[in-house]
Design a protein around this motif. Structure first.
Motif, mmCIF file in Angstrom:
data_model
loop_
_atom_site.group_PDB
_atom_site.id
_atom_site.type_symbol
_atom_site.label_atom_id
_atom_site.label_comp_id
_atom_site.label_asym_id
_atom_site.label_seq_id
_atom_site.Cartn_x
_atom_site.Cartn_y
_atom_site.Cartn_z
ATOM 1 N N THR A 10 0.835 -1.203 0.000
ATOM 2 C CA THR A 10 0.000 0.000 0.000
ATOM 3 C C THR A 10 0.873 1.258 0.000
ATOM 4 O OG1 THR A 10 -1.831 -1.107 1.118
ATOM 5 C CG2 THR A 10 -1.767 1.295 1.279
ATOM 6 N N GLY A 11 1.895 1.275 0.836
ATOM 7 C CA GLY A 11 2.808 2.417 0.873
ATOM 8 C C GLY A 11 3.495 2.640 -0.461
ATOM 9 N N ARG A 12 3.918 1.568 -1.081
ATOM 10 C CA ARG A 12 4.579 1.676 -2.394
ATOM 11 C C ARG A 12 3.596 2.127 -3.471
ATOM 12 N NH1 ARG A 12 7.780 -3.884 -1.476
ATOM 13 N NH2 ARG A 12 9.412 -3.033 -0.124
ATOM 14 N N LEU A 13 2.350 1.652 -3.348
ATOM 15 C CA LEU A 13 1.327 2.066 -4.311
ATOM 16 C C LEU A 13 1.117 3.577 -4.238
ATOM 17 C CD1 LEU A 13 -0.839 1.322 -6.409
ATOM 18 C CD2 LEU A 13 -2.419 0.940 -4.500
ATOM 19 N N PHE A 14 1.014 4.105 -3.025
ATOM 20 C CA PHE A 14 0.835 5.554 -2.878
ATOM 21 C C PHE A 14 2.020 6.329 -3.429
ATOM 22 C CE2 PHE A 14 -2.810 4.715 -0.324
ATOM 23 C CZ PHE A 14 -3.591 5.835 -0.536
ATOM 24 N N GLU A 15 3.215 5.845 -3.196
ATOM 25 C CA GLU A 15 4.400 6.518 -3.740
ATOM 26 C C GLU A 15 4.330 6.562 -5.260
ATOM 27 O OE1 GLU A 15 7.797 4.402 -2.243
ATOM 28 O OE2 GLU A 15 7.345 4.935 -0.166
ATOM 29 N N ALA A 16 3.951 5.441 -5.872
ATOM 30 C CA ALA A 16 3.870 5.372 -7.333
ATOM 31 C C ALA A 16 2.754 6.275 -7.864
ATOM 32 C CB ALA A 16 3.640 3.926 -7.773
ATOM 33 N N VAL A 17 1.629 6.320 -7.169
ATOM 34 C CA VAL A 17 0.526 7.196 -7.581
ATOM 35 C C VAL A 17 0.974 8.652 -7.504
ATOM 36 C CG1 VAL A 17 -1.779 8.038 -6.951
ATOM 37 C CG2 VAL A 17 -1.333 5.570 -6.991
ATOM 38 N N LEU A 18 1.615 9.030 -6.420
ATOM 39 C CA LEU A 18 2.075 10.414 -6.251
ATOM 40 C C LEU A 18 3.084 10.830 -7.313
ATOM 41 C CD1 LEU A 18 2.361 10.609 -2.374
ATOM 42 C CD2 LEU A 18 0.839 11.963 -3.830
ATOM 43 N N ARG A 19 3.894 9.876 -7.763
ATOM 44 C CA ARG A 19 4.880 10.171 -8.806
ATOM 45 C C ARG A 19 4.303 10.094 -10.207
ATOM 46 N NH1 ARG A 19 9.559 6.340 -6.889
ATOM 47 N NH2 ARG A 19 7.749 5.378 -6.249
ATOM 48 N N GLY A 20 3.068 9.592 -10.300
ATOM 49 C CA GLY A 20 2.465 9.437 -11.624
ATOM 50 C C GLY A 20 3.088 8.304 -12.412
ATOM 51 N N THR A 22 2.709 5.166 -13.844
ATOM 52 C CA THR A 22 1.678 4.229 -14.268
ATOM 53 C C THR A 22 2.188 2.792 -14.307
ATOM 54 O OG1 THR A 22 0.707 5.998 -15.589
ATOM 55 C CG2 THR A 22 -0.041 3.771 -16.063
ATOM 56 N N MET A 23 3.369 2.593 -14.822
ATOM 57 C CA MET A 23 3.915 1.231 -14.925
ATOM 58 C C MET A 23 4.107 0.613 -13.542
ATOM 59 S SD MET A 23 6.463 1.392 -18.198
ATOM 60 C CE MET A 23 6.769 -0.356 -18.079
ATOM 61 N N ARG A 24 4.620 1.388 -12.621
ATOM 62 C CA ARG A 24 4.840 0.885 -11.255
ATOM 63 C C ARG A 24 3.504 0.589 -10.563
ATOM 64 N NH1 ARG A 24 7.767 -1.863 -7.894
ATOM 65 N NH2 ARG A 24 8.102 -0.956 -5.856
ATOM 66 N N VAL A 25 2.521 1.448 -10.766
ATOM 67 C CA VAL A 25 1.200 1.200 -10.187
ATOM 68 C C VAL A 25 0.666 -0.137 -10.692
ATOM 69 C CG1 VAL A 25 -1.225 1.962 -10.159
ATOM 70 C CG2 VAL A 25 0.606 3.620 -9.752
ATOM 71 N N GLY A 26 0.766 -0.363 -11.996
ATOM 72 C CA GLY A 26 0.308 -1.626 -12.571
ATOM 73 C C GLY A 26 1.024 -2.820 -11.973
ATOM 74 N N ALA A 27 2.339 -2.716 -11.821
ATOM 75 C CA ALA A 27 3.128 -3.813 -11.249
ATOM 76 C C ALA A 27 2.726 -4.079 -9.801
ATOM 77 C CB ALA A 27 4.617 -3.489 -11.341
ATOM 78 N N LEU A 28 2.513 -3.032 -9.039
ATOM 79 C CA LEU A 28 2.128 -3.195 -7.636
ATOM 80 C C LEU A 28 0.732 -3.806 -7.503
ATOM 81 C CD1 LEU A 28 3.666 0.098 -6.312
ATOM 82 C CD2 LEU A 28 4.268 -2.198 -5.521
ATOM 83 N N LEU A 29 -0.166 -3.420 -8.382
ATOM 84 C CA LEU A 29 -1.500 -4.012 -8.349
ATOM 85 C C LEU A 29 -1.425 -5.505 -8.696
ATOM 86 C CD1 LEU A 29 -3.533 -1.118 -9.991
ATOM 87 C CD2 LEU A 29 -3.669 -1.871 -7.603
ATOM 88 N N GLY A 56 -4.520 7.522 -16.604
ATOM 89 C CA GLY A 56 -4.044 6.147 -16.782
ATOM 90 C C GLY A 56 -4.025 5.381 -15.474
ATOM 91 N N ILE A 57 -3.614 6.032 -14.421
ATOM 92 C CA ILE A 57 -3.582 5.390 -13.104
ATOM 93 C C ILE A 57 -5.004 5.184 -12.592
ATOM 94 C CG2 ILE A 57 -2.910 5.712 -10.687
ATOM 95 C CD1 ILE A 57 -0.306 6.992 -11.755
ATOM 96 N N VAL A 58 -5.877 6.156 -12.820
ATOM 97 C CA VAL A 58 -7.277 6.010 -12.428
ATOM 98 C C VAL A 58 -7.859 4.779 -13.113
ATOM 99 C CG1 VAL A 58 -9.572 7.036 -12.727
ATOM 100 C CG2 VAL A 58 -7.689 8.425 -11.843
ATOM 101 N N ARG A 59 -7.580 4.612 -14.400
ATOM 102 C CA ARG A 59 -8.076 3.463 -15.158
ATOM 103 C C ARG A 59 -7.591 2.156 -14.542
ATOM 104 N NH1 ARG A 59 -5.621 4.475 -19.674
ATOM 105 N NH2 ARG A 59 -7.079 6.132 -20.150
ATOM 106 N N LEU A 60 -6.315 2.083 -14.193
ATOM 107 C CA LEU A 60 -5.756 0.872 -13.579
ATOM 108 C C LEU A 60 -6.398 0.574 -12.234
ATOM 109 C CD1 LEU A 60 -1.917 1.287 -14.236
ATOM 110 C CD2 LEU A 60 -3.448 -0.423 -15.250
ATOM 111 N N LEU A 61 -6.540 1.583 -11.404
ATOM 112 C CA LEU A 61 -7.131 1.386 -10.072
ATOM 113 C C LEU A 61 -8.587 0.922 -10.172
ATOM 114 C CD1 LEU A 61 -5.592 4.519 -8.320
ATOM 115 C CD2 LEU A 61 -5.032 2.122 -7.824
ATOM 116 N N LEU A 62 -9.331 1.516 -11.085
ATOM 117 C CA LEU A 62 -10.724 1.117 -11.265
ATOM 118 C C LEU A 62 -10.817 -0.318 -11.778
ATOM 119 C CD1 LEU A 62 -12.068 4.441 -12.778
ATOM 120 C CD2 LEU A 62 -12.777 3.446 -10.588
ATOM 121 N N ALA A 63 -9.966 -0.664 -12.731
ATOM 122 C CA ALA A 63 -9.959 -2.035 -13.267
ATOM 123 C C ALA A 63 -9.582 -3.049 -12.198
ATOM 124 C CB ALA A 63 -8.996 -2.123 -14.456
#
Length: 138
Positions: A10-20, A22-29, A56-63
């Motif tokens: 969760t902490g890493r996900l927030f860091e990736a979201v804050l940095r924008g 997208t690839m890291r957010v996808g990997a963490l999910l 793009g991140i919103v799309r990943l989180l919703l999916a």
């Protein structure tokens, strides 16, 4: 998955979201980060991505299962993702949220605050107003 690992993800996900990032957010999910889990202040990842215009991140989180209408309650980050996106005129994010079932008329603060349309009109963000109106916002 144990709680400690989930907390780290969760902490890493927030860091990736804050940095924008997208690839890291996808990997963490994919690794099991919970898109519904708020940070320790109560801010949801979807709200954070929406307020920052990260379509793009919103799309990943919703999916991945983030609820489009869940209110964030973090300090300085209160409200719905759609209200956050509408406030800042992030039309691409508004489009994504609406496509994933966000209620265009849902008011913040458990129904007592401003609607997405009011935020967009206050901006003023005419493109966002148009999107919300077409979606049936009242």
């Amino acid at each position: 998955m144990n709680r400690r690992r989930q907390k780290k993800l969760t902490g890493r996900l927030f860091e990736a979201v804050l940095r924008g990032d997208t690839m890291r957010v996808g990997a963490l999910l994919r690794a099991g980060a919970d898109p519904k889990r708020a940070d320790r202040e109560g801010t949801s990842p979807l709200y954070e991505a929406a307020v920052n215009g990260e379509a793009g991140i919103v799309r990943l989180l919703l999916a991945a299962g983030a609820p489009p209408d869940a209110e964030s309650c973090g300090i300085g980050a209160e409200g719905t993702p759609l209200c956050a996106a509408a406030c800042w005129g992030h039309a691409d994010v508004v489009r994504e949220l609406l496509a994933h079932g966000a209620d265009p008329s849902l008011r913040e603060d458990h129904g007592t605050g401003w609607s997405p349309l009011r935020w967009a009109e206050n901006g003023p963000h005419p493109d966002t107003v148009e999107l919300l109106t077409a979606a049936g916002a009242g």
